[in-house]
Design an enzyme around this catalytic site. Sequence first.
Site, PDB file in Angstrom:
ATOM      1  N   LYS A 191     -38.504   1.163  -5.694  1.00  0.00           N
ATOM      2  CA  LYS A 191     -38.490   0.899  -4.243  1.00  0.00           C
ATOM      3  C   LYS A 191     -37.172   0.244  -3.823  1.00  0.00           C
ATOM      4  O   LYS A 191     -36.575   0.630  -2.826  1.00  0.00           O
ATOM      5  CB  LYS A 191     -39.683  -0.010  -3.895  1.00  0.00           C
ATOM      6  CG  LYS A 191     -39.794  -0.349  -2.415  1.00  0.00           C
ATOM      7  CD  LYS A 191     -41.224  -0.684  -2.032  1.00  0.00           C
ATOM      8  CE  LYS A 191     -41.698  -2.036  -2.525  1.00  0.00           C
ATOM      9  NZ  LYS A 191     -41.180  -3.169  -1.746  1.00  0.00           N
ATOM     10  N   GLY A 221     -40.137  -5.704   3.990  1.00  0.00           N
ATOM     11  CA  GLY A 221     -39.201  -6.832   4.056  1.00  0.00           C
ATOM     12  C   GLY A 221     -37.815  -6.407   3.596  1.00  0.00           C
ATOM     13  O   GLY A 221     -36.800  -6.812   4.180  1.00  0.00           O
ATOM     14  N   ARG A 233     -43.486 -12.662   8.665  1.00  0.00           N
ATOM     15  CA  ARG A 233     -42.634 -13.138   7.552  1.00  0.00           C
ATOM     16  C   ARG A 233     -41.338 -13.778   8.060  1.00  0.00           C
ATOM     17  O   ARG A 233     -40.814 -13.387   9.094  1.00  0.00           O
ATOM     18  CB  ARG A 233     -42.348 -11.974   6.585  1.00  0.00           C
ATOM     19  CG  ARG A 233     -43.618 -11.509   5.909  1.00  0.00           C
ATOM     20  CD  ARG A 233     -43.388 -10.357   4.974  1.00  0.00           C
ATOM     21  NE  ARG A 233     -42.620 -10.740   3.810  1.00  0.00           N
ATOM     22  CZ  ARG A 233     -42.210  -9.859   2.883  1.00  0.00           C
ATOM     23  NH1 ARG A 233     -42.492  -8.579   3.019  1.00  0.00           N
ATOM     24  NH2 ARG A 233     -41.519 -10.274   1.845  1.00  0.00           N
ATOM     25  N   ASP A 277     -42.453  -9.697  -8.178  1.00  0.00           N
ATOM     26  CA  ASP A 277     -43.517  -8.854  -7.621  1.00  0.00           C
ATOM     27  C   ASP A 277     -44.634  -8.591  -8.620  1.00  0.00           C
ATOM     28  O   ASP A 277     -45.642  -7.963  -8.279  1.00  0.00           O
ATOM     29  CB  ASP A 277     -42.934  -7.511  -7.158  1.00  0.00           C
ATOM     30  CG  ASP A 277     -42.020  -7.685  -5.945  1.00  0.00           C
ATOM     31  OD1 ASP A 277     -42.187  -8.673  -5.198  1.00  0.00           O
ATOM     32  OD2 ASP A 277     -41.136  -6.827  -5.749  1.00  0.00           O
TER      33      ASP A 277
END
Length: 441
Positions: free
Chosen positions: A24, A95, A123, A319
Amino acid sequence: MTPVSMTARRTGGLNGVVRAPGDKSISHRALILGGLAHGLTEVEGLLEGEDVKRSAAAMTAFGAKVERLGEGHWRVEGNGGFSEPADVIDCGNAGTGARLIMGATAGFELSATFTGDSSLRGRPMNRVLRPLGEMGARWICREGGRLPLTLQGGGLKHISYRLPQASAQVKSAILLAGLHAEGGVEVIEPEATRDHTERMLRGCGVEVEVIEEGAGRRIRIAGGQSLKGLRVRVPGDPSSAAFPLVAALITPGSQVTVEGVLLNPLRIGLLDTLGEMGADLSVTNLREEGGEAVADITARYSQLVGVEVPPERAPSMIDEYPILAVAAAFAQGQTVMRGIGELRVKESDRIALMAQGLAACGVGVEEEPEGLIVNGSVRANHGVRGAARVTTHGDHRIAMSHLILGLASEEPVSVDEPGMIATSFPGFFDLMASLGADIAS
Ligand code: S3P
């Protein structure tokens, strides 16, 4: 139509060979740098997740020509800079997309309005706005630096900025802005974070100076450098590969190989941690692809033991804590994860949601302001109960982690909002089914 919930049930062993979806972080960067560059950028293996598709749409809005040539095969024709978009840029849940594109935008004399879904609108963007403001960008936003916000770029000057938190997104935003700042930019990161922006900028012909400083780095870019298009072959995402690999480690009788996984040293903290927990993992076919180390990883069912994860390892597995917490639930003894306060400002408050989800599944957990402790449930004749419906707050990694837990727990586990999994891992259900997993609506 997306089902309103998905349920994972205990299965026999998981077996097979699969490919992880494209990384990603690298996918976002390939599109954004392609949009900034002069000429053609060709990308193979792009992650076609919702987040990345938003970055593709944003590059079109900023004036690049973005084409999908086939599955994962995309071409971006950049004009060497951004032009003012005619409408609001909606970054969805991403984000990375929002922060990197804001940084890139700040370098140009234009204004752009950014928004996102309800998670992204909650956020913190101040972490990016503060340094961009010191460079000379201006903006107007909601209270606390929240989206929607309108950014006015151009006329940037040099800063030397020390990151207050380990964040590759903030580092990258400043570097991209610095490309068009008078005198360039210097970013000091006290702890090294993923360096895909630095690597890819070099691939675009930009000179990037990186000085190692203890556990961190000082990164310098001279201003006024232009980018040329590049070819990117996106490696498999280690953050996505983590789900089938941990599924194999906790499900008796399993052996799963994930091919083509990125092994960038700043991304593989989970593999080190699982190794310390006694995981039977093997790395084969180690090779280099597009300037990054890539390999095939095989995981076999293992009797795991709890460990204390060194806090300084956090940036290299930030993550992966949700799925590590699931592995920890199936381990013998306690797993202590500290120095992970950043998890509270991800797509959801991941410390809180993992603590709630695991507790609902019968796992002993202790939540700390910046930590999570999991008391492994596995003792002789005693496993993880499951039998819960988990609230994910639309967080893809919270959803996938609990579904993996449900494959090995005594009773099924359901998650709400499974459609959000497509933000990072659109093929998750098919891939898991091909291994023999029972996950259904
Ligand atoms: C990312 C950096 C990390 C990570 C995110 C992707 C990136 O965020 O959590 O999923 O591509 O730069 P932070 O920079 O907020 O740590």
